[in-house]
Motif scaffolding. Structure first.
Motif, PDB file in Angstrom:
ATOM      1  N   ARG A 286       0.825  -1.229  -0.036  1.00 50.99           N
ATOM      2  CA  ARG A 286       0.023   0.087  -0.016  1.00 50.99           C
ATOM      3  C   ARG A 286       0.809   1.280  -0.078  1.00 50.99           C
ATOM      4  N   GLY A 287       2.072   1.072  -0.465  1.00 50.60           N
ATOM      5  CA  GLY A 287       2.904   2.332  -0.487  1.00 50.60           C
ATOM      6  C   GLY A 287       3.621   2.626   0.581  1.00 50.60           C
ATOM      7  N   VAL A 288       3.645   1.974   1.887  1.00 54.40           N
ATOM      8  CA  VAL A 288       4.050   2.004   3.071  1.00 54.40           C
ATOM      9  C   VAL A 288       5.822   1.989   2.890  1.00 54.40           C
ATOM     10  N   ARG A 289       6.307   2.948   3.453  1.00 49.65           N
ATOM     11  CA  ARG A 289       7.821   3.037   3.235  1.00 49.65           C
ATOM     12  C   ARG A 289       8.463   3.518   4.765  1.00 49.65           C
ATOM     13  N   PRO A 290       8.792   2.326   5.396  1.00 48.54           N
ATOM     14  CA  PRO A 290       9.427   2.693   6.760  1.00 48.54           C
ATOM     15  C   PRO A 290      10.986   3.241   6.685  1.00 48.54           C
ATOM     16  N   SER A 291      11.235   3.827   7.600  1.00 49.92           N
ATOM     17  CA  SER A 291      12.860   4.190   7.707  1.00 49.92           C
ATOM     18  C   SER A 291      13.057   4.426   9.416  1.00 49.92           C
ATOM     19  N   GLY A 292      14.134   4.629   9.915  1.00 52.45           N
ATOM     20  CA  GLY A 292      14.476   4.792  11.140  1.00 52.45           C
ATOM     21  C   GLY A 292      15.850   5.236  11.517  1.00 52.45           C
ATOM     22  N   SER A 293      15.775   5.180  12.777  1.00 46.49           N
ATOM     23  CA  SER A 293      17.280   5.270  13.643  1.00 46.49           C
ATOM     24  C   SER A 293      17.299   4.454  14.725  1.00 46.49           C
ATOM     25  N   VAL A 294      18.643   4.455  15.263  1.00 48.36           N
ATOM     26  CA  VAL A 294      19.207   3.913  16.520  1.00 48.36           C
ATOM     27  C   VAL A 294      20.279   4.772  17.150  1.00 48.36           C
ATOM     28  N   THR A 295      19.932   4.914  18.433  1.00 51.58           N
ATOM     29  CA  THR A 295      21.162   5.420  19.216  1.00 51.58           C
ATOM     30  C   THR A 295      21.490   4.655  20.331  1.00 51.58           C
ATOM     31  N   TYR A 296      22.448   5.055  21.087  1.00 53.63           N
ATOM     32  CA  TYR A 296      22.924   4.516  22.349  1.00 53.63           C
ATOM     33  C   TYR A 296      23.589   5.453  23.105  1.00 53.63           C
ATOM     34  N   GLY A 297      23.056   5.112  24.574  1.00 56.41           N
ATOM     35  CA  GLY A 297      23.881   6.063  25.601  1.00 56.41           C
ATOM     36  C   GLY A 297      22.911   6.172  26.851  1.00 56.41           C
ATOM     37  N   PRO A 298      23.301   7.110  27.589  1.00 59.35           N
ATOM     38  CA  PRO A 298      22.501   7.176  29.010  1.00 59.35           C
ATOM     39  C   PRO A 298      21.182   7.958  28.721  1.00 59.35           C
ATOM     40  N   VAL A 299      20.131   7.496  29.395  1.00 60.33           N
ATOM     41  CA  VAL A 299      18.753   8.092  29.457  1.00 60.33           C
ATOM     42  C   VAL A 299      18.365   8.360  30.724  1.00 60.33           C
ATOM     43  N   LEU A 300      17.333   9.094  31.007  1.00 53.46           N
ATOM     44  CA  LEU A 300      16.546   9.269  32.009  1.00 53.46           C
ATOM     45  C   LEU A 300      15.349   8.298  31.943  1.00 53.46           C
ATOM     46  N   SER A 301      15.100   7.377  32.869  1.00 57.77           N
ATOM     47  CA  SER A 301      14.048   6.583  32.867  1.00 57.77           C
ATOM     48  C   SER A 301      12.822   7.001  33.951  1.00 57.77           C
ATOM     49  N   ARG A 302      11.774   7.458  33.548  1.00 56.75           N
ATOM     50  CA  ARG A 302      10.920   8.072  34.294  1.00 56.75           C
ATOM     51  C   ARG A 302       9.496   7.915  33.888  1.00 56.75           C
ATOM     52  N   ALA A 303       8.745   7.243  34.839  1.00 52.97           N
ATOM     53  CA  ALA A 303       7.199   6.805  34.488  1.00 52.97           C
ATOM     54  C   ALA A 303       6.901   5.975  33.279  1.00 52.97           C
ATOM     55  N   GLY A 304       7.727   5.009  33.333  1.00 54.36           N
ATOM     56  CA  GLY A 304       7.716   4.066  32.002  1.00 54.36           C
ATOM     57  C   GLY A 304       8.160   4.749  30.570  1.00 54.36           C
ATOM     58  N   ASP A 305       8.533   6.150  30.488  1.00 52.77           N
ATOM     59  CA  ASP A 305       9.251   6.645  29.254  1.00 52.77           C
ATOM     60  C   ASP A 305      10.578   6.899  29.644  1.00 52.77           C
ATOM     61  N   TYR A 306      11.175   7.479  28.395  1.00 59.23           N
ATOM     62  CA  TYR A 306      12.771   7.889  28.417  1.00 59.23           C
ATOM     63  C   TYR A 306      12.909   9.082  28.101  1.00 59.23           C
ATOM     64  N   TYR A 307      13.729   9.869  28.650  1.00 56.10           N
ATOM     65  CA  TYR A 307      14.097  11.185  28.260  1.00 56.10           C
ATOM     66  C   TYR A 307      15.788  11.627  28.246  1.00 56.10           C
ATOM     67  N   GLY A 308      15.876  12.424  27.634  1.00 57.27           N
ATOM     68  CA  GLY A 308      17.407  12.991  27.453  1.00 57.27           C
ATOM     69  C   GLY A 308      17.972  13.253  25.981  1.00 57.27           C
ATOM     70  N   SER A 309      19.048  13.510  25.889  1.00 55.61           N
ATOM     71  CA  SER A 309      19.594  14.050  24.402  1.00 55.61           C
ATOM     72  C   SER A 309      19.789  12.659  23.842  1.00 55.61           C
ATOM     73  N   VAL A 310      19.976  11.810  24.374  1.00 56.17           N
ATOM     74  CA  VAL A 310      19.967  10.396  23.485  1.00 56.17           C
ATOM     75  C   VAL A 310      18.888  10.136  22.761  1.00 56.17           C
ATOM     76  N   VAL A 311      17.593  10.287  23.465  1.00 51.84           N
ATOM     77  CA  VAL A 311      16.300  10.093  22.805  1.00 51.84           C
ATOM     78  C   VAL A 311      15.867  11.360  21.904  1.00 51.84           C
ATOM     79  N   ASN A 312      16.474  12.374  22.250  1.00 55.35           N
ATOM     80  CA  ASN A 312      16.141  13.688  21.184  1.00 55.35           C
ATOM     81  C   ASN A 312      16.903  13.508  20.176  1.00 55.35           C
ATOM     82  N   LEU A 313      18.156  13.028  19.944  1.00 54.20           N
ATOM     83  CA  LEU A 313      18.999  12.730  19.052  1.00 54.20           C
ATOM     84  C   LEU A 313      18.178  11.403  18.233  1.00 54.20           C
ATOM     85  N   ALA A 314      17.813  10.548  18.901  1.00 54.07           N
ATOM     86  CA  ALA A 314      17.210   9.522  17.987  1.00 54.07           C
ATOM     87  C   ALA A 314      15.998   9.938  17.063  1.00 54.07           C
ATOM     88  N   SER A 315      15.356  10.757  17.591  1.00 46.01           N
ATOM     89  CA  SER A 315      14.364  11.306  16.818  1.00 46.01           C
ATOM     90  C   SER A 315      14.579  12.119  15.725  1.00 46.01           C
TER      91      SER A 315
END
Length: 367
Positions: A286-315
């Motif tokens: 149906r024309g679905v075209r996936p792409s993505g990214s992977v990073t690695y490093g220290p993150v802040l784990s809070r309330a079941g989610d993850y935060y920090g520059s590593v997460v921002n970089l991945a996005s």
């Protein structure tokens, strides 16, 4: 109750084309103990069709208390109770209206006891996480019933009584949910505890791999497909991503529109997850075209989610990837085992929010 009583209450018109089916539903409700006043109140509520009245009552059982009474029972001030209720997902309401059941009081009592150990603010935040998860389960269950049970009955022109009985049967099936939820919760606590400790083996920070997989061109795709086809694409994307991440001891953290974010401790597993999701989603057509990214490093784990520059970089890196491409950072390349993956230099890119260019590699499977 007799037909004349229903008619006098404004609930029944014997000259209406659907008078026979309407009367059958009214009698069914009356036989279950509903008064004319209760039926009339439900009939006037656009959010509560008469076919759902019995099931709505069955959802919340037991004695009902006002907020004022509940505060006394829990030993809380009105203000403290309102804070806990909002954190637990209860909308604001009249303090003297009876809306909280014995089960609600029991749940809130558990939060109060936990607050004495962990503190009020941390437990209120924990309550928000549980409430959000419960809301998602509730909406999923409701959607499942409406799409797979009620709508087919409506399409087959089932009677209002049959619809009411189906609604009630669906609510009774919730009795099995606590058993399922407890088993799944205990299993996930074990997994989360192990994952958290593994991620902190070499430092106090949680060192994990963060991945994003995006559907490139989703907006024009959504204009081409009807709702049923679009739902099928999204369901296929989300279910494949979740299953693949889980199979590699990872977890899909959240869905953000046409994008999923996943986390896993092992950087090699992160690469495999990203590659497998792209391959699996490519098969949706149906024309679905996936792409993505992977990073690695220290993150802040809070309330079941993850935060920090590593997460921002991945996005940000995911936004740079072209269809079927997976871009990874230097930290991920250094942490991964090279024999299992192929990393091709993809240049240095300036990313929004980052002052220096970021070195990127294209991820592929090793030949």
């Amino acid at each position: 109750m007799e037909p004349a009583e229903f008619e006098a209450a404004g609930l029944y018109d014997p000259t209406s084309p659907d008078a026979k089916e309407r009367l059958a539903l009214l009698k069914w409700l009356s036989d279950r103990g509903f008064t004319a006043v209760e039926i009339a109140e439900a009939d006037a509520d656009p959010g509560l069709p008469l076919e759902a009245l019995a099931s709505q009552q069955a959802v919340r059982r037991g004695q009902v208390h006002s907020r004022r009474e509940s505060a006394v029972l829990l030993g809380l001030s009105d203000t403290a109770l309102e804070r806990m209720l909002l954190a637990s997902g209860y909308p604001s309401g009249d303090r003297d209206e009876a809306t909280l059941t014995d089960m609600d009081i029991s749940a809130l009592s558990s939060f109060v006891s936990a607050s004495e150990i962990f503190g009020e603010e941390p437990i209120e935040q924990f309550a928000r996480v549980i409430s959000a998860a419960a809301a998602k389960v509730a909406e999923a269950a409701t959607s499942l019933f409406l799409a797979e049970v009620e709508q087919p009955l409506i399409d087959d022109e089932a009677s209002p009584v049959v619809l009411a009985q189906a609604n009630l049967a669906a609510v009774y099936s919730l009795d099995t949910l606590p058993i399922v939820m407890e088993a799944l919760l205990r299993s996930q606590v074990e997994i989360a505890n192990r994952r958290s400790r593994l991620s902190r083996q070499d430092s106090g920070d949680a060192m994990v791999a963060i991945g994003f997989i995006d559907l490139v061109g989703f907006t024009p795709l959504s204009r081409r497909l009807d709702d049923a086809e679009l739902s099928k694409v999204l369901d296929g994307f989300e279910s494949r991503a979740s299953d693949i991440a889980t199979a590699h001891d990872g977890r899909v953290v959240k869905h953000i529109g046409d994008e999923v974010m996943f986390v896993v401790v092992d950087p090699n597993a992160a690469c495999e997850i990203a590659l497998e999701i792209v391959d699996a989603v490519r098969g949706l057509g149906r024309g679905v075209r996936p792409s993505g990214s992977v990073t690695y490093g220290p993150v802040l784990s809070r309330a079941g989610d993850y935060y920090g520059s590593v997460v921002n970089l991945a996005s940000r890196v995911a936004d740079m990837a072209v269809p079927y491409e997976i871009l990874v950072t230097e930290e991920l390349v250094n942490a991964a085992e090279k024999w299992s993956m192929s990393f091709t230099p993809a240049g240095r890119r300036m990313l929004k929010g980052f002052e220096e260019p970021v070195s990127l590699w294209e991820l592929n499977r090793a030949e």
